[in-house]
Design a protein around this motif. Structure first.
Motif, PDB file in Angstrom:
ATOM      1  N   TYR A  53       0.836  -1.201   0.000  1.00 56.32           N
ATOM      2  CA  TYR A  53       0.000   0.000   0.000  1.00 56.32           C
ATOM      3  C   TYR A  53       0.868   1.246   0.000  1.00 56.32           C
ATOM      4  CZ  TYR A  53       1.246   0.141   4.953  1.00 56.32           C
ATOM      5  OH  TYR A  53       1.949   0.170   6.121  1.00 56.32           O
ATOM      6  N   LEU A  67      -9.783   6.988  -1.705  1.00 53.83           N
ATOM      7  CA  LEU A  67      -9.341   5.595  -1.681  1.00 53.83           C
ATOM      8  C   LEU A  67      -9.339   5.100  -3.121  1.00 53.83           C
ATOM      9  CD1 LEU A  67      -8.660   3.460   0.536  1.00 53.83           C
ATOM     10  CD2 LEU A  67     -11.059   2.771   0.440  1.00 53.83           C
ATOM     11  N   ALA A  69      -8.734   2.449  -6.349  1.00 51.99           N
ATOM     12  CA  ALA A  69      -8.737   1.063  -6.840  1.00 51.99           C
ATOM     13  C   ALA A  69      -8.104   1.059  -8.229  1.00 51.99           C
ATOM     14  CB  ALA A  69     -10.158   0.515  -6.896  1.00 51.99           C
ATOM     15  N   SER A  83       1.742   0.404  -6.206  1.00 54.82           N
ATOM     16  CA  SER A  83       0.974   1.429  -5.497  1.00 54.82           C
ATOM     17  C   SER A  83       1.664   2.787  -5.562  1.00 54.82           C
ATOM     18  CB  SER A  83       0.725   1.014  -4.044  1.00 54.82           C
ATOM     19  OG  SER A  83       1.937   0.887  -3.330  1.00 54.82           O
ATOM     20  N   GLY A 102      -3.819   3.799  -1.749  1.00 57.33           N
ATOM     21  CA  GLY A 102      -4.037   2.801  -2.789  1.00 57.33           C
ATOM     22  C   GLY A 102      -3.328   1.500  -2.479  1.00 57.33           C
ATOM     23  N   SER A 103      -3.965   0.381  -2.812  1.00 59.48           N
ATOM     24  CA  SER A 103      -3.423  -0.951  -2.563  1.00 59.48           C
ATOM     25  C   SER A 103      -2.978  -1.593  -3.872  1.00 59.48           C
ATOM     26  CB  SER A 103      -4.490  -1.834  -1.903  1.00 59.48           C
ATOM     27  OG  SER A 103      -4.082  -3.190  -1.857  1.00 59.48           O
ATOM     28  N   TYR A 105      -3.187  -4.809  -4.114  1.00 60.59           N
ATOM     29  CA  TYR A 105      -3.916  -6.062  -3.969  1.00 60.59           C
ATOM     30  C   TYR A 105      -2.935  -7.173  -3.600  1.00 60.59           C
ATOM     31  CZ  TYR A 105      -7.001  -3.186  -6.889  1.00 60.59           C
ATOM     32  OH  TYR A 105      -7.702  -2.142  -7.429  1.00 60.59           O
ATOM     33  N   THR A 119      -8.864  -3.284  -0.693  1.00 58.05           N
ATOM     34  CA  THR A 119      -9.129  -1.849  -0.617  1.00 58.05           C
ATOM     35  C   THR A 119      -9.788  -1.499   0.708  1.00 58.05           C
ATOM     36  OG1 THR A 119      -9.332  -1.739  -3.033  1.00 58.05           O
ATOM     37  CG2 THR A 119     -10.283   0.079  -1.773  1.00 58.05           C
TER      38      THR A 119
END
Length: 460
Positions: A53, A67, A69, A83, A102-103, A105, A119
């Protein structure tokens, strides 16, 4: 029990309990990218699920968290760079006074529900470290638009921004790539070659293949000469390329990337997420635009989806339109990757759910997919934030009128087209049998179809 296990295989651990809270004062601070405004504090790390992240909090934070995605999906292992790159690309949000998170994933590959949970995990981590934001806006770009739109149906946000989003859902949002996969093979016959192990094209690529992206591009070049100057292509290459582009509607400049998706991402969806089951169909599709449509339709590979695979893929990513908060979309009219007609599919879903009052869609005269003008992002997030805080719903015209003030700062241009409305999704992507019905065929086309596919009923 079988259904539960199949869905679990698709989501790959998505039901895991969010990671335990780490002490807020142990959130690791890192150097900010050079695109981030001075006096911003940045943080980065890896959560217990393996997702990296990045977080940025400006000195003049306005109390709203954006936030993010991200799109893709990336097929490689997650990295911190993913990220960080996203933070760089949308540093405009930080410049406007918003905190950003932001991630990456937790893994590569397809999985909308997985991305939603990662997220959400990041949102919880931000709240533990900085307190609950006054407002939380969710932003999704590209496939991230699908993630954010799906998350908005499942979790509570204050507002949602979807930019160049893949908004038709996976069970029909990739149908034009299904068509590309079979049309390409009809004309090129080298993916796979006759001398290689054969497999149904709906799986994109056999599971144990060692083909790489560069290897696929070499085959595309071999068949179409796409990397050569037009005058250097053979007559057969030129005809192949002309037919493929005309039938599929895919732009030449993104043909390689679309074929890459229809190969490697399809393999991931089928083999890694659906246990080898087929979620795609092209029965009943009449392909047109080639120099010989009859020969194409008689020769192209046909297949019917496994309904359990459709169900599981639909659960993961299809949209119901059940939104409860303001959602603002922005889409390039000439987006070569997620065609602008995705917006029509989304509007239909939201309207059918009786939620049209929560949706505003804007369009820009741009031709890129991965990013739009920073001036437009700033205008869009400002309009969304104002809508959330005041209840005054913006219009495409009001957002376009506000953009020049932001462009004085960013100098990237304002290209909003307030009067634009895209055609239906089915006008761009041929509909399938099933939920969306048979396509309308001419009497001649129906006769050809019934002659060679007598066991498949069809109404001309």
């Amino acid at each position: 029990m079988k259904t539960v296990s199949l869905i679990a295989a698709l989501l790959v651990g998505l039901t895991a309990v969010p990671a335990a809270a780490a002490a807020a004062d142990q959130l690791p601070a890192v150097a900010c990218p050079d695109t981030i405004p001075a006096e911003t504090t940045c943080y980065g790390g890896k959560d217990s699920n393996g997702a990296y992240y990045s977080i940025a909090v400006p000195r003049n934070w306005n109390g709203t968290l954006v936030l993010h995605a991200h799109g893709g999906p990336d097929l490689g292992a997650p990295t911190q760079e993913r990220s960080v790159d996203d933070l760089k690309r949308w540093s405009v949000m930080v410049s406007e006074g918003y905190a950003w998170a932001g991630s990456s994933y937790r893994r590569g590959g397809y999985g909308t529900q997985m991305a939603i949970l990662d997220t959400e995990n990041l949102r919880a981590q931000f709240t533990r470290s900085f307190g609950k934001p006054k407002t939380t806006l969710l932003h999704g770009q590209s496939w991230g638009g699908n993630i954010a739109a799906k998350a908005a149906e499942q979790y509570k946000y204050d507002g949602v921004l979807l930019t160049n989003g893949v908004l038709a859902g996976a069970t029909r949002g990739y149908n034009y790539r299904v068509d590309l996969r079979v049309v390409y093979q009809y004309y090129c016959g080298n993916h796979p070659r006759p001398t290689e192990p054969q497999y149904p094209l709906w799986m994109g690529l056999r599971k144990d293949s060692t083909m790489t992206s560069s290897g696929l591009r070499a085959r595309l070049q071999e068949c179409t000469g796409i990397e050569s100057q037009p005058q250097e292509r053979t007559a057969q290459q030129a005809q192949n390329l002309k037919d493929i582009l005309a039938v599929t509607g895919v732009p030449e400049r993104t043909l390689a990337s679309h074929l890459n998706f229809a190969t490697f991402t399809f393999r991931d969806i089928v083999h890694n997420r659906l246990g080898g089951r087929n979620p795609f169909t092209n029965l009943g599709v009449w392909y047109s635009g080639s120099h010989d449509d009859v020969a194409l339709n008689l020769g192209v590979e046909r297949f019917l989806a496994d309904q359990s695979a459709v169900r599981d893929l639909s659960y993961d990513s299809d949209l119901t339109g059940e939104i409860k908060v303001p959602v603002l979309t922005m889409h390039a009219i000439n987006d070569p990757t997620a065609f602008v007609e995705h917006e029509s599919a989304y509007k239909a879903s939201v309207t059918n759910a009786g939620k049209a009052r929560y949706l505003v869609q804007t369009f820009t005269q741009e031709s890129e997919h991965s990013s739009l003008s920073n001036s437009e992002y700033a205008a869009a997030v400002s309009a969304l934030s104002t809508w959330v805080h005041t209840g005054r719903k913006p219009t495409p015209a009001s957002i376009a009128a506000a953009c020049p003030a932001f462009d004085e700062k960013y100098l990237k241009g304002c290209f909003f087209e307030p009067g634009f409305q895209p055609n239906s999704y089915e006008s761009r992507v041929r509909p399938r049998i099933g939920a969306y019905g048979w396509p309308a065929l001419t009497e001649f086309q129906a006769k050809i179809w019934q002659r060679f596919y007598p066991n498949v009923g069809i109404a001309p």
